[in-house]
Design a protein around this motif. Structure first.
Motif, PDB file in Angstrom:
ATOM      1  N   TRP A 180       0.818  -1.207   0.000  1.00  6.02           N
ATOM      2  CA  TRP A 180       0.000   0.000   0.000  1.00  6.02           C
ATOM      3  C   TRP A 180       0.854   1.261   0.000  1.00  6.02           C
ATOM      4  O   TRP A 180       1.758   1.406   0.849  1.00  6.02           O
TER       5      TRP A 180
ATOM      6  N   ILE B  68      -0.207  10.520   5.427  1.00  7.11           N
ATOM      7  CA  ILE B  68       0.221   9.475   6.363  1.00  7.11           C
ATOM      8  C   ILE B  68       1.712   9.162   6.191  1.00  7.11           C
ATOM      9  O   ILE B  68       2.392   8.770   7.136  1.00  7.11           O
TER      10      ILE B  68
ATOM     11  N   LEU C 270       4.078   9.002   9.309  1.00  6.57           N
ATOM     12  CA  LEU C 270       4.934   7.855   9.640  1.00  6.57           C
ATOM     13  C   LEU C 270       6.411   8.254   9.698  1.00  6.57           C
ATOM     14  O   LEU C 270       7.160   7.764  10.546  1.00  6.57           O
TER      15      LEU C 270
ATOM     16  N   ARG D 112      -7.362 -12.044  20.991  1.00  9.37           N
ATOM     17  CA  ARG D 112      -6.403 -11.599  19.988  1.00  9.37           C
ATOM     18  C   ARG D 112      -7.135 -11.251  18.697  1.00  9.37           C
ATOM     19  O   ARG D 112      -8.341 -11.449  18.569  1.00  9.37           O
ATOM     20  N   THR D 113      -6.350 -10.834  17.745  1.00  6.99           N
ATOM     21  CA  THR D 113      -6.934 -10.417  16.477  1.00  6.99           C
ATOM     22  C   THR D 113      -7.684 -11.571  15.798  1.00  6.99           C
ATOM     23  O   THR D 113      -8.658 -11.363  15.087  1.00  6.99           O
TER      24      THR D 113
ATOM     25  N   LEU E 241      -5.907   5.219  17.392  1.00 11.04           N
ATOM     26  CA  LEU E 241      -5.963   3.975  18.146  1.00 11.04           C
ATOM     27  C   LEU E 241      -4.546   3.564  18.518  1.00 11.04           C
ATOM     28  O   LEU E 241      -3.652   3.579  17.664  1.00 11.04           O
TER      29      LEU E 241
ATOM     30  N   LEU F 158      -2.134   1.452  22.030  1.00 13.83           N
ATOM     31  CA  LEU F 158      -2.196   0.574  23.195  1.00 13.83           C
ATOM     32  C   LEU F 158      -1.672   1.294  24.432  1.00 13.83           C
ATOM     33  O   LEU F 158      -0.788   2.138  24.329  1.00 13.83           O
TER      34      LEU F 158
ATOM     35  N   ASP G  47       6.431   3.429  11.333  1.00 13.48           N
ATOM     36  CA  ASP G  47       5.226   2.606  11.471  1.00 13.48           C
ATOM     37  C   ASP G  47       4.540   3.016  12.782  1.00 13.48           C
ATOM     38  O   ASP G  47       5.199   3.529  13.691  1.00 13.48           O
ATOM     39  N   ILE G  48       3.245   2.768  12.853  1.00 14.05           N
ATOM     40  CA  ILE G  48       2.490   3.124  14.064  1.00 14.05           C
ATOM     41  C   ILE G  48       3.091   2.420  15.291  1.00 14.05           C
ATOM     42  O   ILE G  48       3.016   2.920  16.412  1.00 14.05           O
ATOM     43  N   THR G  49       3.735   1.270  15.048  1.00 11.64           N
ATOM     44  CA  THR G  49       4.335   0.520  16.162  1.00 11.64           C
ATOM     45  C   THR G  49       5.703   1.081  16.585  1.00 11.64           C
ATOM     46  O   THR G  49       6.341   0.514  17.465  1.00 11.64           O
TER      47      THR G  49
ATOM     48  N   PHE H 236     -10.424  -2.325   9.184  1.00 11.45           N
ATOM     49  CA  PHE H 236      -9.599  -1.346   9.900  1.00 11.45           C
ATOM     50  C   PHE H 236      -8.668  -0.619   8.946  1.00 11.45           C
ATOM     51  O   PHE H 236      -8.276  -1.154   7.911  1.00 11.45           O
TER      52      PHE H 236
ATOM     53  N   ASN I  51      -5.771   0.449   6.947  1.00  9.31           N
ATOM     54  CA  ASN I  51      -4.681  -0.439   6.554  1.00  9.31           C
ATOM     55  C   ASN I  51      -3.305   0.134   6.864  1.00  9.31           C
ATOM     56  O   ASN I  51      -2.317  -0.588   6.880  1.00  9.31           O
ATOM     57  N   LEU I  52      -3.216   1.444   7.114  1.00  9.11           N
ATOM     58  CA  LEU I  52      -1.899   2.052   7.301  1.00  9.11           C
ATOM     59  C   LEU I  52      -1.517   2.208   8.770  1.00  9.11           C
ATOM     60  O   LEU I  52      -0.379   1.935   9.152  1.00  9.11           O
ATOM     61  N   ILE I  53      -2.448   2.654   9.594  1.00 11.40           N
ATOM     62  CA  ILE I  53      -2.044   2.931  10.980  1.00 11.40           C
ATOM     63  C   ILE I  53      -2.838   2.163  12.038  1.00 11.40           C
ATOM     64  O   ILE I  53      -2.616   2.351  13.221  1.00 11.40           O
ATOM     65  N   GLU I  54      -3.772   1.290  11.630  1.00  6.61           N
ATOM     66  CA  GLU I  54      -4.497   0.518  12.644  1.00  6.61           C
ATOM     67  C   GLU I  54      -4.197  -0.979  12.590  1.00  6.61           C
ATOM     68  O   GLU I  54      -3.972  -1.615  13.614  1.00  6.61           O
ATOM     69  N   ARG I  55      -4.177  -1.547  11.386  1.00 10.01           N
ATOM     70  CA  ARG I  55      -3.975  -3.003  11.312  1.00 10.01           C
ATOM     71  C   ARG I  55      -2.651  -3.470  11.901  1.00 10.01           C
ATOM     72  O   ARG I  55      -2.600  -4.565  12.472  1.00 10.01           O
ATOM     73  N   PRO I  56      -1.562  -2.646  11.806  1.00 11.08           N
ATOM     74  CA  PRO I  56      -0.313  -3.128  12.423  1.00 11.08           C
ATOM     75  C   PRO I  56      -0.421  -3.342  13.940  1.00 11.08           C
ATOM     76  O   PRO I  56       0.418  -4.035  14.523  1.00 11.08           O
ATOM     77  N   LEU I  57      -1.454  -2.764  14.564  1.00  7.79           N
ATOM     78  CA  LEU I  57      -1.622  -2.927  16.021  1.00  7.79           C
ATOM     79  C   LEU I  57      -2.309  -4.248  16.371  1.00  7.79           C
ATOM     80  O   LEU I  57      -2.465  -4.573  17.548  1.00  7.79           O
ATOM     81  N   GLY I  58      -2.745  -4.991  15.371  1.00  7.95           N
ATOM     82  CA  GLY I  58      -3.395  -6.273  15.621  1.00  7.95           C
ATOM     83  C   GLY I  58      -4.767  -6.146  16.247  1.00  7.95           C
ATOM     84  O   GLY I  58      -5.071  -6.793  17.243  1.00  7.95           O
ATOM     85  N   PRO I  59      -5.641  -5.297  15.673  1.00  7.93           N
ATOM     86  CA  PRO I  59      -6.955  -5.102  16.291  1.00  7.93           C
ATOM     87  C   PRO I  59      -7.889  -6.300  16.081  1.00  7.93           C
ATOM     88  O   PRO I  59      -7.614  -7.187  15.273  1.00  7.93           O
ATOM     89  N   ASN I  60      -8.962  -6.290  16.833  1.00 11.75           N
ATOM     90  CA  ASN I  60     -10.045  -7.267  16.697  1.00 11.75           C
ATOM     91  C   ASN I  60     -11.310  -6.430  16.619  1.00 11.75           C
ATOM     92  O   ASN I  60     -11.381  -5.376  17.246  1.00 11.75           O
TER      93      ASN I  60
ATOM     94  N   MET J 204     -12.356   7.975   9.929  1.00  9.56           N
ATOM     95  CA  MET J 204     -11.451   8.368  11.015  1.00  9.56           C
ATOM     96  C   MET J 204     -12.236   8.390  12.330  1.00  9.56           C
ATOM     97  O   MET J 204     -12.517   9.446  12.897  1.00  9.56           O
TER      98      MET J 204
END
Lengths: 167, 399
Positions: free
Chosen positions: A30, A36, A40, A95-96, A123, A125, A154-156, B131, B133-142, B250
């Motif tokens: 992507w 973004i 990032l 988990r996911t 969002l 943690l 990356d967001i992480t 979710f 794809n750029l800033i949420e999915r890497p967090l492993g959401p459910n 958002m």
């Protein structure tokens, strides 16, 4: 009312009923886009960026290339503090993939300081080692960053947010 | 705006199952055929077909409206699919309405279908793709995360006790006992709901609707065709108002305690129906009942407030006090809802739209509301917590 639909039993599902399996392997690459990408890159440098809309006189996070309200370009990027307020949070025991976790992780919406609508943030943690009794909506939090050498844009790159208040 | 009067003249439903043996197309055939039979018409009488189905990821079949076309009676006919996630099952009859109201078609079939059991090991894998794809999915959401986050914010803003929210599960799962399609009709106690397995605090297992396979169809047509086919007004429910609205994806930039987009959709529908006074007391008198979207128990309450049927923060206590029971002052989700009947996404809200028709024509069997049932509202919600769709139907003899 006579409704139709044949209910599958567990035994049929496991042993007798025919089905066809498919394992799709799809890979995406992507583009992170105008706004973004800047966000990032900011994270890689340990900064949280937002954008300011001249016409609406508001600062928002995450940044966007255009204002969804007035529909004009939003090209004034501003560095925001790496602190914020817990807008809402959850103790997640799944988990996911819906498998269960023993220890909860704590997803939260972080309302980033310096923005002008509420909430405006993202969002992330909360430190999962905090005592569950202690965490409350409205608490101030601060980003805990990965070491600079480990950040990849990356967001992480933010490991999690830690509570700033001790009470 | 000049538009033709549009009537819903029949509905068809399948049973909702955790896993149905039939293919999605076969499920669509069951409900479409039943709707045709109930209306006393045949496939030849259809001018067009509307198909509603949610993410293709659940089926693993891309462009599934094409796949579903012949199962929905659409073979060699003008067919289209509208798709607004969970909002689809109310949006599809809205599309049926404007296809007929505009004069494009005289008679349409609307079929909503979902088969969620195909994706393995659970539908969660399909939900993940909604979710960012750029800033949420890497967090492993459910998916349950965002419901938990919204529910928590809602409870915090208005100081809502969990007991009040849990009472909606007790009510809806209980109501579903009387629904022939239901997969989870059961009398639970409040304690059973409150003490069910913790998933994402404050969300527990019995706060959530069960994923399901199922299909629901409607036949809609002009007043002239209703006369031509000799259909009695007692078997008709007229479209009185429609509305829909979409917020941004958002969702972390939104007041999670109040669904503004539902308010906007509702006001569009009320105004179209000529109901300009949007105060809760007036609206609850004007409507006989409501079927708001209840994939989670708190969502029914959140939506009742967005619909202006209760003031902000006041729906939970009303539910707890029995106001929204099937025999209460303002019945809400007499069908049993997604919580009790099941949640095959597009078909789930289709089932809610069908409940309007069944109640207004006196065909709801054991679920039939007492007294004069003149007007009902169905609402659905979906995408990334951002879309509201509203349908208001009135009885065939109501002006």
């Amino acid at each position: 009312m006579d409704v139709r639909g044949k209910r599958l039993t567990l035994d049929e599902f496991m042993n007798t009923e025919l089905s066809v399996k498919h394992y799709p392997e799809m890979e995406y690459n992507w583009a992170t886009g105008v706004a973004i990408t800047k966000f990032l890159k900011g994270l890689k440098n340990g900064k949280i960026l937002g954008t300011y809309c001249n016409d609406c006189d508001r600062t928002v996070c995450p940044p966007r290339m255009f204002c969804e309200e007035c529909f004009n370009p939003m090209n004034h990027y501003v560095k925001l503090p790496d602190t914020g307020v817990i807008n809402t949070f959850s103790l997640a025991f799944i988990r996911t993939d819906a498998t269960r976790r023993e220890k909860a992780e704590i997803p939260a919406v972080i309302d980033i300081d310096g923005t002008s609508i509420s909430p405006s943030g993202f969002l992330h943690l909360i430190d999962e080692d905090v005592s569950h009794d202690k965490i409350k909506i409205g608490m101030k939090v601060k980003a805990v960053w990965k070491d600079e050498k480990d950040r990849i844009g990356d967001i992480t790159d933010i490991k999690f947010f830690e509570l700033l208040e001790d009470d | 705006m000049s538009s033709k009067k549009v009537g819903m003249v029949s509905v068809g439903l399948t049973r909702f199952n955790r896993r149905s043996k039939e293919t999605p197309k076969e499920l669509a055939y069951y409900s479409s055929k039943m709707a045709l039979d109930e209306a006393g018409i045949t496939r030849k009488d259809l001018d067009g077909v509307i198909i509603g189905s949610a993410p293709d990821a659940f089926d693993g079949v891309h462009q599934k409206h094409e796949y579903l076309t012949d199962g929905s009676g659409g073979f060699n006919k003008p067919t289209m699919r509208g798709y607004v996630g969970g909002g689809t099952g109310v949006f599809s009859p809205i599309q049926g309405w404007y296809s007929v109201a505009s004069g494009v078609h005289d008679v349409v079939m609307v079929t909503t279908e979902e088969k969620m059991s195909s994706i393995q090991p659970s539908a969660q894998a399909g939900f993940l793709t909604i979710f960012d794809n750029l800033i949420e999915r890497p967090l492993g959401p459910n998916l349950v995360w965002i419901f938990a986050l919204e529910m928590k914010r809602y409870m915090e803003t208005y100081g809502i006790p969990k007991e009040h929210i849990a009472s909606v599960s007790v009510k809806n799962k209980g109501n579903a006992i009387d629904h022939p399609s239901a997969m989870l009709g059961k009398n639970f106690t409040l304690d059973e709901v409150l003490n069910s397995e913790i998933l994402c605090d404050p969300v527990r297992l019995l706060d959530i609707s069960p994923v399901a396979d199922g299909a629901v169809s409607f036949v809609m047509m002009t007043e002239e065709k209703i006369k031509e086919f000799g259909i009695s007004k007692d078997d008709v429910a007229w479209v009185d108002g429609v509305g829909w609205n979409v917020d941004t994806t958002m969702w972390t930039n939104r007041d999670l305690s109040y669904p503004k987009y539902v308010e906007k959709a509702a006001k569009q529908a009320y105004n179209m129906a000529g109901q300009k006074d949007h105060s809760p007391e007036v609206l609850r008198k004007w409507l006989s009942f409501a079927e708001p979207y209840d994939p989670f128990n708190y969502k029914e309450l959140h939506h009742l407030e967005g619909l202006q049927l209760f003031a902000k923060g006041e729906a939970p206590k009303a539910a707890f006090d029995g106001v929204t029971a099937r025999d209460g002052d303002f019945p809400v989700t007499p069908s049993g809802g997604l919580l009790g009947v099941g949640n095959p996404i597009a078909a789930a809200a289709g089932m809610k739209s069908a409940e309007l028709y069944l109640q207004l024509t006196g065909k709801a069997g054991k679920r039939q509301l007492s007294g004069d049932v003149t007007r009902g509202l169905a609402q659905a919600w979906g995408d990334l917590m951002q879309v509201g769709t509203v349908l208001i139907l009135k009885g065939g003899r109501v002006d």
